[in-house]
Design an enzyme around this catalytic site. Structure first.
Site, PDB file in Angstrom:
ATOM      1  N   CYS A   1      47.290  45.484  32.452  1.00 22.69           N
ATOM      2  CA  CYS A   1      46.704  45.068  31.188  1.00 22.69           C
ATOM      3  C   CYS A   1      45.893  46.043  30.426  1.00 22.69           C
ATOM      4  O   CYS A   1      45.741  45.917  29.338  1.00 22.69           O
ATOM      5  CB  CYS A   1      46.140  43.748  31.233  1.00 22.69           C
ATOM      6  SG  CYS A   1      44.591  43.678  31.942  1.00 22.69           S
TER       7      CYS A   1
ATOM      8  N   HIS B   1      47.708  41.347  42.601  1.00 20.60           N
ATOM      9  CA  HIS B   1      48.339  42.393  43.393  1.00 20.60           C
ATOM     10  C   HIS B   1      48.147  42.320  45.041  1.00 20.60           C
ATOM     11  O   HIS B   1      49.014  42.559  45.572  1.00 20.60           O
ATOM     12  CB  HIS B   1      47.455  43.638  43.005  1.00 20.60           C
ATOM     13  CG  HIS B   1      47.651  44.815  43.781  1.00 20.60           C
ATOM     14  ND1 HIS B   1      48.821  45.658  43.644  1.00 20.60           N
ATOM     15  CD2 HIS B   1      46.943  45.522  44.713  1.00 20.60           C
ATOM     16  CE1 HIS B   1      48.892  46.557  44.598  1.00 20.60           C
ATOM     17  NE2 HIS B   1      47.738  46.655  45.250  1.00 20.60           N
TER      18      HIS B   1
ATOM     19  N   CYS C   1      21.339  43.177  42.399  1.00 16.20           N
ATOM     20  CA  CYS C   1      20.450  44.488  41.784  1.00 16.20           C
ATOM     21  C   CYS C   1      19.110  43.944  41.440  1.00 16.20           C
ATOM     22  O   CYS C   1      18.311  44.709  41.647  1.00 16.20           O
ATOM     23  CB  CYS C   1      21.431  44.969  40.850  1.00 16.20           C
ATOM     24  SG  CYS C   1      21.677  44.270  39.388  1.00 16.20           S
TER      25      CYS C   1
ATOM     26  N   HIS D   1      22.446  45.559  34.436  1.00 22.57           N
ATOM     27  CA  HIS D   1      22.193  46.129  35.772  1.00 22.57           C
ATOM     28  C   HIS D   1      20.713  46.574  36.059  1.00 22.57           C
ATOM     29  O   HIS D   1      20.088  47.005  34.903  1.00 22.57           O
ATOM     30  CB  HIS D   1      22.940  47.403  36.149  1.00 22.57           C
ATOM     31  CG  HIS D   1      23.138  47.831  37.477  1.00 22.57           C
ATOM     32  ND1 HIS D   1      23.490  47.260  38.753  1.00 22.57           N
ATOM     33  CD2 HIS D   1      22.658  49.208  38.090  1.00 22.57           C
ATOM     34  CE1 HIS D   1      23.232  47.804  39.801  1.00 22.57           C
ATOM     35  NE2 HIS D   1      22.621  48.874  39.237  1.00 22.57           N
TER      36      HIS D   1
END
Length: 484
Positions: A31, A59, A155, A437
């Site tokens: 896509c 997949h 994180c 993050h």
């Protein structure tokens, strides 16, 4: 999280095949989306995660053996177990290192903000920076260069653990606890990574955050590894603090508060069990190091009667001063400006008016905060996130802060000069509270150098780089620190 047997059979690509393929350029082959990209470890093809169009999952389902994929945040996922993977092999470690090396440092938001692992787009190895590995660490002397693997949007936890580890008095206390309490930690470090206990092996009755903190602190000073998987620590957090269960992004400051409170409570309980007397505020290493006291003076504006209270604190949350009309949206202010705003006289809103004992009713009031008792470790939280009913925004104002010699005497009751030096700081990269993050910078008091910790990747840094970041949490340590 699972120990996955497929790590030995479902990885065919090599680090060389990922060379020069920067994660921020990864695009789904179906896509063309660049949101939440995952690379198949069997064929190397990139496809989008299930919260975009789910092409990575499709997949895996249509290609036998294509079971494992790795995100740009270095997390590993197995589609057979439908869960994140905690064990790894030397080849997977090489793949993580190569992906980290290809990621340039930028201050960008995380992908689509969906509950997938951190999209570390742009969190990188700066040019010419030294990337540390196990062999180099073994000869690095006092340099601490062990990273923490990201277990799926962890994180925030990694940045706080690394920051606390860099407060030497805090770390050394846990490392010096009785030998009986350390034996599990030492045994843990000798295990292969795939034998670390997962969440399913951790019973509620036996969970100890103190012992898990010991394991982490010992691991972060282990010269034989370049990174450590804190899944046992995360298991304990999930069981003891349900607020942090799941893989969505969390606030690092909120986690710090919960963590310190939990450690303080558990250490008090341990002292009582061992015959100690642990019912005072300053009776654990948490309160001795981070504990301070605020003085609040509320004044009735009608009769001028004052009311004074004192409250214990483990950190101080500072508003970033509002910009005046005409100022650029990215204008700078200083940490001292934030402290001055925190301790300035405030005229309370009508909903907060003080009930005056002398006037016998609620009256217009003013309030002033000052620091009565200074902590040994001064933790300053900059309130970068603003919340309204419908919108969560982030303030990107640059707040200038000193790397050494912070003097907050003007904001204390006594005014006595006390110097603080910066030990570590946490940075939030991105534009939103629920995405982005976290990384952190740590200063080595032995070598005088700075290091940048980005989950499992550690690189050297310098004072100019550190002074220019947009800090979120700052950890300052008193120069005259001594524990009685």
């Amino acid at each position: 999280m699972v120990d996955c047997q497929h790590v030995h059979e479902a990885v065919a690509i090599t680090a060389k095949q990922l060379r020069n393929r920067q994660p921020q350029s990864w695009t789904c082959m179906d896509c063309r989306s660049q949101k939440s990209p995952w690379v198949c470890l069997m064929c190397g093809e990139v496809r989008c995660g299930r919260y975009v169009n789910g092409h990575a999952k499709q997949h895996a389902e249509s290609n036998p053996g294509h079971l494992l994929c790795m995100g740009s945040d270095l997390s590993l996922f197995c589609y057979v177990h439908n869960d994140y993977v905690v064990n790894e092999t030397p080849l997977i470690q090489d793949l993580r290192t190569e992906i980290s090396r290809n990621s340039p440092l930028e201050d960008v938001s995380a992908g689509d903000g969906s509950p997938t692992p951190d999209n570390n787009v742009g969190l990188p190895t700066p040019k010419k920076a030294k990337l540390y590995n196990g062999d180099q660490i073994a000869h690095a002397g006092p340099v601490r260069s062990v990273g923490l693997l990201n277990l799926g949007n962890t994180c925030f936890m990694n940045a706080i653990l690394q920051s606390l580890c860099n407060v030497s008095q805090f770390r050394e206390y846990f490392q010096s606890l009785e030998v009986a309490a350390l034996e599990p930690a030492e045994a843990e470090l000798k295990k292969p990574i795939h034998q670390y206990p997962t969440r399913n092996h951790c019973s509620t009755d036996s969970v100890s955050l103190v012992e898990e903190m010991q394991k982490v602190f010992w691991a972060l000073w282990d010269k034989e590894v370049s990174s450590y998987s804190p899944n046992s620590f995360l298991s304990a957090v999930w069981k003891l603090v349900p607020r942090f269960r799941g893989y969505h992004q969390q606030d690092a400051h909120e986690f710090l508060r919960y963590l310190l409170d939990q450690l303080h409570t558990e250490l008090q309980r341990r002292s009582n069990t061992n015959g100690g007397s642990c019912h005072k505020w300053n009776d654990t290493i948490v309160s001795k190091l981070f504990g301070g006291r605020l003085q609040s003076d509320v004044t009735c504006l009608a009769c001028k009667k004052e009311s004074r209270t004192h409250d214990p604190i483990l950190d101080i949350s500072l508003d970033i001063p509002e910009m005046k009309k005409g100022e650029a949206s990215q204008s700078n202010c200083s940490l001292l400006d934030c402290l001055a705003s925190f301790t300035s006289l405030e005229i309370l809103d009508q909903t907060e008016w003080y009930h005056c004992d002398q006037c016998k009713c609620r009256q217009p009031s003013s309030k002033k905060l000052t620091i009565e008792s200074l902590p040994s470790v001064l933790c300053l939280h900059l309130k970068r996130f603003r919340y309204t009913t419908f919108v969560r925004t982030k303030l990107n104002t640059q707040v200038d802060f000193p790397l050494c010699g912070l003097d907050i005497a003007p904001y204390t009751v006594t005014g006595g000069k006390t110097a603080y030096d910066l030990a570590s700081l946490v940075v939030h990269h991105g534009s939103g509270a629920g995405s982005g993050h976290y990384t952190m910078y740590a200063h080595s008091a032995v070598t005088g150098t700075w290091f940048h910790f980005n989950d499992g990747t550690v690189v050297d840094s310098d004072s100019q780089t550190v002074a220019a970041v947009k800090a979120y949490i700052l950890f300052y340590v008193r120069r005259d620190l001594s524990l009685i």
